[in-house]
Motif scaffolding. Structure first.
Motif, PDB file in Angstrom:
ATOM      1  N   ARG A  86       0.834  -1.195   0.000  1.00 52.29           N
ATOM      2  CA  ARG A  86       0.000   0.000   0.000  1.00 52.29           C
ATOM      3  C   ARG A  86       0.872   1.249   0.000  1.00 52.29           C
ATOM      4  N   ASP A  87       0.714   2.111  -0.964  1.00 49.53           N
ATOM      5  CA  ASP A  87       1.350   3.431  -0.997  1.00 49.53           C
ATOM      6  C   ASP A  87       2.783   3.418  -0.493  1.00 49.53           C
ATOM      7  N   GLU A  89       5.306   5.180  -1.022  1.00 46.99           N
ATOM      8  CA  GLU A  89       5.867   6.483  -0.671  1.00 46.99           C
ATOM      9  C   GLU A  89       5.407   7.003   0.686  1.00 46.99           C
ATOM     10  N   SER A  90       4.367   6.447   1.267  1.00 49.03           N
ATOM     11  CA  SER A  90       3.804   7.013   2.492  1.00 49.03           C
ATOM     12  C   SER A  90       4.449   6.500   3.776  1.00 49.03           C
ATOM     13  N   TRP A  91       5.407   5.593   3.696  1.00 55.32           N
ATOM     14  CA  TRP A  91       6.021   5.043   4.903  1.00 55.32           C
ATOM     15  C   TRP A  91       7.089   6.005   5.406  1.00 55.32           C
ATOM     16  N   ASP A  92       6.926   6.494   6.630  1.00 60.48           N
ATOM     17  CA  ASP A  92       7.913   7.389   7.231  1.00 60.48           C
ATOM     18  C   ASP A  92       7.853   7.254   8.748  1.00 60.48           C
ATOM     19  N   ARG A  96       9.898   2.526   7.228  1.00 61.04           N
ATOM     20  CA  ARG A  96      10.544   2.998   6.002  1.00 61.04           C
ATOM     21  C   ARG A  96      10.629   1.851   5.000  1.00 61.04           C
ATOM     22  N   TRP A  97      10.730   2.219   3.726  1.00 61.61           N
ATOM     23  CA  TRP A  97      10.833   1.256   2.646  1.00 61.61           C
ATOM     24  C   TRP A  97      12.265   0.743   2.587  1.00 61.61           C
TER      25      TRP A  97
END
Length: 104
Positions: A86-87, A89-92, A96-97
């Protein structure tokens, strides 16, 4: 409960003959904040990689998504043939990716 455990066990046992080619996933910090410097993702006292979810590509060109499951009574590992997170780019923050070196 026995059928539930047997089904999970047989699904994971079937993966024993597979070889992992690459992985990517959502890494979870080991600690939320260290000396107000933000999330800590590595530490000498915890030589591990803590993943929230993992997407694996196997030698048979199969993609799997692995993760953990929790409800009030049961904790479980699961996998399915879903290969999209899911999304990305939204992991922060504490998430984190992360890619395996092979995926680069």
């Amino acid at each position: 409960m026995t059928d539930w455990l047997a089904e999970r066990s047989s699904r994971f046992t079937a993966l024993l003959s597979e070889r992992l080619e690459a992985w990517e996933g959502i890494e979870m910090a080991l600690r939320e904040s260290v000396a107000r410097n933000g999330a800590q993702f590595s530490a000498s006292d915890a030589p591990c990689l803590q993943l929230f979810e993992l997407q694996a590509r196997l030698s048979t060109d199969t993609a799997l998504r692995l993760g953990t499951y929790q409800d009030n009574d049961v904790f479980d590992l699961y996998y399915d043939q879903e290969s999209k997170f899911r999304d990305v780019e939204s992991w922060d923050g504490i998430l984190r990716w992360r890619n395996s070196p092979q995926a680069s």
